[in-house]
Design a protein around this motif. Structure first.
Motif, short mmCIF file in Angstrom:
data_model
loop_
_atom_site.label_atom_id
_atom_site.label_comp_id
_atom_site.label_asym_id
_atom_site.label_seq_id
_atom_site.Cartn_x
_atom_site.Cartn_y
_atom_site.Cartn_z
N TRP A 71 3.36 -6.53 1.66
CA TRP A 71 3.50 -7.99 1.50
C TRP A 71 4.73 -8.47 2.27
N GLU A 78 4.68 -13.02 9.78
CA GLU A 78 4.41 -14.46 9.81
C GLU A 78 5.56 -15.23 10.44
N GLU A 87 3.62 -3.95 12.30
CA GLU A 87 2.67 -4.15 11.19
C GLU A 87 1.52 -3.15 11.29
N HIS A 88 1.00 -2.95 12.51
CA HIS A 88 -0.10 -1.98 12.70
C HIS A 88 0.38 -0.56 12.39
N GLY A 121 -17.17 -7.91 7.40
CA GLY A 121 -16.20 -8.57 8.28
C GLY A 121 -14.75 -8.26 7.93
N GLU A 122 -14.51 -7.85 6.70
CA GLU A 122 -13.13 -7.68 6.19
C GLU A 122 -12.51 -6.36 6.66
N ALA A 123 -11.26 -6.44 7.21
CA ALA A 123 -10.61 -5.23 7.72
C ALA A 123 -9.48 -4.72 6.82
N HIS A 124 -9.01 -5.56 5.89
CA HIS A 124 -7.85 -5.16 5.06
C HIS A 124 -8.30 -4.16 4.01
N GLU A 125 -7.89 -2.91 4.18
CA GLU A 125 -8.48 -1.88 3.32
C GLU A 125 -7.48 -1.11 2.46
N LEU A 126 -6.20 -1.49 2.49
CA LEU A 126 -5.27 -0.69 1.68
C LEU A 126 -5.53 -0.86 0.18
N ALA A 127 -5.82 -2.10 -0.24
CA ALA A 127 -6.08 -2.32 -1.68
C ALA A 127 -7.35 -1.58 -2.13
N SER A 169 -13.63 -5.77 -1.82
CA SER A 169 -12.36 -6.46 -1.62
C SER A 169 -12.47 -7.51 -0.51
N PRO A 173 -10.31 -15.64 3.88
CA PRO A 173 -11.27 -16.65 3.39
C PRO A 173 -12.50 -16.81 4.30
N TYR A 175 -14.44 -14.77 5.39
CA TYR A 175 -15.56 -13.88 5.04
C TYR A 175 -16.10 -14.13 3.64
N GLY A 200 -9.25 -9.46 -4.63
CA GLY A 200 -8.52 -9.53 -3.37
C GLY A 200 -7.70 -10.80 -3.24
N GLN A 201 -6.91 -10.81 -2.19
CA GLN A 201 -5.95 -11.90 -1.96
C GLN A 201 -6.54 -13.30 -1.96
C1 B12 Z 1 -1.94 -4.91 7.12
C2 B12 Z 1 -2.52 -6.26 7.44
C3 B12 Z 1 -3.52 -6.31 8.41
C4 B12 Z 1 -4.12 -5.07 9.07
C5 B12 Z 1 -5.04 -4.33 8.05
C6 B12 Z 1 -5.11 -2.85 8.33
C7 B12 Z 1 -5.88 -2.07 7.30
N1 B12 Z 1 -6.43 -0.94 7.77
O1 B12 Z 1 -5.98 -2.42 6.14
C8 B12 Z 1 -4.89 -5.67 10.30
C9 B12 Z 1 -4.04 -5.54 11.54
C10 B12 Z 1 -6.27 -5.10 10.56
C11 B12 Z 1 -4.95 -7.15 9.91
C12 B12 Z 1 -5.79 -8.02 10.55
C13 B12 Z 1 -5.83 -9.38 10.28
N2 B12 Z 1 -5.04 -10.07 9.43
CO1 B12 Z 1 -3.86 -9.19 8.17
N3 B12 Z 1 -2.53 -8.60 7.04
C14 B12 Z 1 -2.07 -7.43 6.75
C15 B12 Z 1 -0.93 -7.50 5.72
C16 B12 Z 1 0.41 -7.43 6.46
C17 B12 Z 1 -0.95 -6.46 4.61
C18 B12 Z 1 -2.29 -6.33 3.84
C19 B12 Z 1 -2.12 -5.30 2.77
O2 B12 Z 1 -2.40 -4.14 2.98
N4 B12 Z 1 -1.57 -5.69 1.60
C20 B12 Z 1 -1.26 -4.78 0.50
C21 B12 Z 1 -2.45 -4.65 -0.48
C22 B12 Z 1 -2.26 -3.42 -1.35
O3 B12 Z 1 -2.40 -5.78 -1.33
P1 B12 Z 1 -3.47 -6.97 -1.37
O4 B12 Z 1 -4.35 -6.90 -0.19
O5 B12 Z 1 -2.68 -8.20 -1.64
O6 B12 Z 1 -4.38 -6.63 -2.64
C23 B12 Z 1 -3.87 -6.69 -3.97
C24 B12 Z 1 -4.79 -7.48 -4.87
O7 B12 Z 1 -5.37 -8.58 -4.23
C25 B12 Z 1 -5.77 -6.44 -5.39
N5 B12 Z 1 -7.08 -6.30 -4.74
C26 B12 Z 1 -7.41 -6.41 -3.45
N6 B12 Z 1 -8.70 -6.18 -3.27
C27 B12 Z 1 -9.23 -5.89 -4.47
C28 B12 Z 1 -10.55 -5.58 -4.85
C29 B12 Z 1 -10.85 -5.33 -6.19
C30 B12 Z 1 -12.25 -5.00 -6.59
C31 B12 Z 1 -9.81 -5.38 -7.16
C32 B12 Z 1 -10.09 -5.10 -8.59
C33 B12 Z 1 -8.49 -5.71 -6.77
C34 B12 Z 1 -8.22 -5.96 -5.43
O8 B12 Z 1 -5.14 -5.20 -5.24
C35 B12 Z 1 -3.91 -5.28 -4.52
C36 B12 Z 1 -2.76 -4.89 -5.43
O9 B12 Z 1 -2.49 -5.84 -6.38
C37 B12 Z 1 -1.23 -8.91 5.09
C38 B12 Z 1 -0.01 -9.57 4.43
C39 B12 Z 1 -0.17 -9.61 2.92
N7 B12 Z 1 0.45 -10.54 2.28
O10 B12 Z 1 -0.88 -8.83 2.32
C40 B12 Z 1 -1.82 -9.66 6.29
C41 B12 Z 1 -2.77 -10.84 6.07
C42 B12 Z 1 -3.70 -10.56 4.90
N8 B12 Z 1 -3.54 -10.88 7.32
C43 B12 Z 1 -3.76 -12.07 7.72
C44 B12 Z 1 -4.49 -12.39 8.88
C45 B12 Z 1 -4.51 -13.88 9.29
C46 B12 Z 1 -5.15 -11.41 9.64
C47 B12 Z 1 -6.04 -11.62 10.89
C48 B12 Z 1 -6.99 -12.81 10.82
C49 B12 Z 1 -5.06 -11.70 12.07
C50 B12 Z 1 -5.72 -11.98 13.41
N9 B12 Z 1 -5.45 -13.17 13.90
O11 B12 Z 1 -6.42 -11.16 13.93
C51 B12 Z 1 -6.80 -10.28 10.99
C52 B12 Z 1 -8.15 -10.29 10.23
C53 B12 Z 1 -8.90 -8.99 10.36
C54 B12 Z 1 -10.15 -8.95 9.52
N10 B12 Z 1 -11.32 -9.03 10.15
O12 B12 Z 1 -10.10 -8.84 8.29
C55 B12 Z 1 -3.17 -13.13 6.76
C56 B12 Z 1 -4.27 -13.78 5.91
C57 B12 Z 1 -4.00 -15.25 5.70
C58 B12 Z 1 -5.23 -15.93 5.18
N11 B12 Z 1 -5.20 -16.31 3.92
O13 B12 Z 1 -6.18 -16.10 5.90
C59 B12 Z 1 -2.11 -12.29 6.01
C60 B12 Z 1 -1.82 -12.78 4.58
C61 B12 Z 1 -0.82 -12.30 6.87
C62 B12 Z 1 -0.12 -13.63 6.90
N12 B12 Z 1 1.00 -13.72 6.20
O14 B12 Z 1 -0.54 -14.55 7.54
N13 B12 Z 1 -4.10 -7.45 8.93
#
Ligand code: B12
Length: 243
Positions: A71, A78, A87-88, A121-127, A169, A173, A175, A200-201
């Motif tokens: 995060w 950003e 970030e990558h 369509g979704e690429a964010h896979e750490l969660a 996950s 938005p 997707y 998800g987020q």
């Molecule tokens: C790493 C990252 C990437 C990587 C992902 C790599 C990978 N293999 O996962 C890559 C480079 C691919 C990427 C790409 C993009 N990204 Co990105 N990315 C991030 C980043 C920095 C971290 C995501 C992450 O891992 N978070 C940590 C995980 C553990 O937490 P989480 O996702 O918040 O999930 C929590 C909960 O929601 C819950 N949860 C999630 N899913 C699920 C599912 C279930 C069933 C349950 C119960 C719970 C649950 O569990 C977690 C723990 O509490 C975020 C920043 C952020 N704030 O997260 C931006 C972010 C998500 N990305 C963003 C964007 C804009 C993009 C791109 C569109 C950028 C671009 N112009 O190309 C692309 C889209 C790609 C796609 N098709 O999806 C924006 C999204 C803004 C928005 N609302 O639209 C963010 C917020 C960055 C920002 N500050 O602008 N990204």
């Protein structure tokens, strides 16, 4: 009387030397991890994570270190204080670590199956990777299907192997429509169909979108979601057995 030695300040130099004789505070580790990622220093990042995992559980490391670090990286990305390359590098590092942990965690071939994946369509896979790992460590049979699931293929898989639960996950938005479409197709399958769980987020930032998805939304901490999923599986299993 014995004099307590002073608590040693933990420096990045300690980590670079592989010095484990330190007190690990996760906030400090987060700062050091960020410094290591900025230098593309994988070996220090690995040392830091090995030290953390020798003290904390995998669940704590995910919830209190990996997620907040990502995060923070998102915020820095950003505002332009780190490049997209950093970030990558960081997400690739954690993805590798979580994948390794998932594959070395003992898995079962019996019992109800849970499928975990990203929305089409979704690429964010750490969660979802963390969720798959928590479920597997809780003794549940999990198949992790990774980024951007293809809906037609998933529906075919559901018909073939009859999972009890599908966890999807969504972070982006854009997707949402594909997630809703997938959820609808699953809800239209004949009984007994799997529970459709999503999170998800997107739903953290826009909770008003939750009712648009036909399924069960889970939010909050992943450890709590894991316990809720365990209960859902146990209930379905016992109702199946009583029939
Ligand atoms: C790493 C990252 C990437 C990587 C992902 C790599 C990978 N293999 O996962 C890559 C480079 C691919 C990427 C790409 C993009 N990204 Co990105 N990315 C991030 C980043 C920095 C971290 C995501 C992450 O891992 N978070 C940590 C995980 C553990 O937490 P989480 O996702 O918040 O999930 C929590 C909960 O929601 C819950 N949860 C999630 N899913 C699920 C599912 C279930 C069933 C349950 C119960 C719970 C649950 O569990 C977690 C723990 O509490 C975020 C920043 C952020 N704030 O997260 C931006 C972010 C998500 N990305 C963003 C964007 C804009 C993009 C791109 C569109 C950028 C671009 N112009 O190309 C692309 C889209 C790609 C796609 N098709 O999806 C924006 C999204 C803004 C928005 N609302 O639209 C963010 C917020 C960055 C920002 N500050 O602008 N990204």
């Amino acid at each position: 009387t014995q004099v307590q030695p002073p608590v040693k300040e933990w420096s990045l130099a300690d980590a670079e030397r592989g010095n484990y004789q330190v007190i690990l505070n996760l906030r400090t580790v987060q700062e050091h991890l960020l410094a290591a990622f900025k230098k593309f220093d994988e070996s220090t990042a690995s040392t830091l994570m090995a030290s953390v995992l020798s003290i904390y559980t995998i669940e704590q490391a995910c919830t209190d270190l990996i997620a907040p670090t990502m995060w923070q990286i998102g915020k820095m990305w950003e505002v332009g204080t780190i490049t997209v390359s950093v970030e990558h590098f960081a997400s690739g590092f954690f993805r590798g670590l979580l994948t390794n942990l998932l594959h070395v965690s003992p898995s079962s071939n019996a019992g109800p199956l849970v499928i975990v994946c990203c929305a089409p369509g979704e690429a964010h896979e750490l969660a979802p990777l963390m969720l798959a790992l928590f479920l597997r460590r809780a003794g549940i049979r999990v198949a992790y299907l990774g980024q951007s699931i293809e809906a037609a293929g998933l529906l075919q898989t559901i018909k073939q192997i009859a999972p009890t639960l599908i966890c999807v996950s969504l972070s982006i938005p854009a997707y949402l429509a594909t997630l809703i479409d997938l959820a609808r197709q699953i809800q239209e399958l004949p009984l007994p169909r799997p529970f459709f769980v999503f999170g998800g987020q997107v739903f953290v930032h826009y909770p008003h979108l939750i009712p648009q998805v036909p399924g069960i939304h889970l939010g909050g901490e992943l450890k709590k979601s894991t316990a809720q999923l365990q209960r859902m599986i146990a209930e379905r299993d016992s109702s199946k057995r009583s029939k």
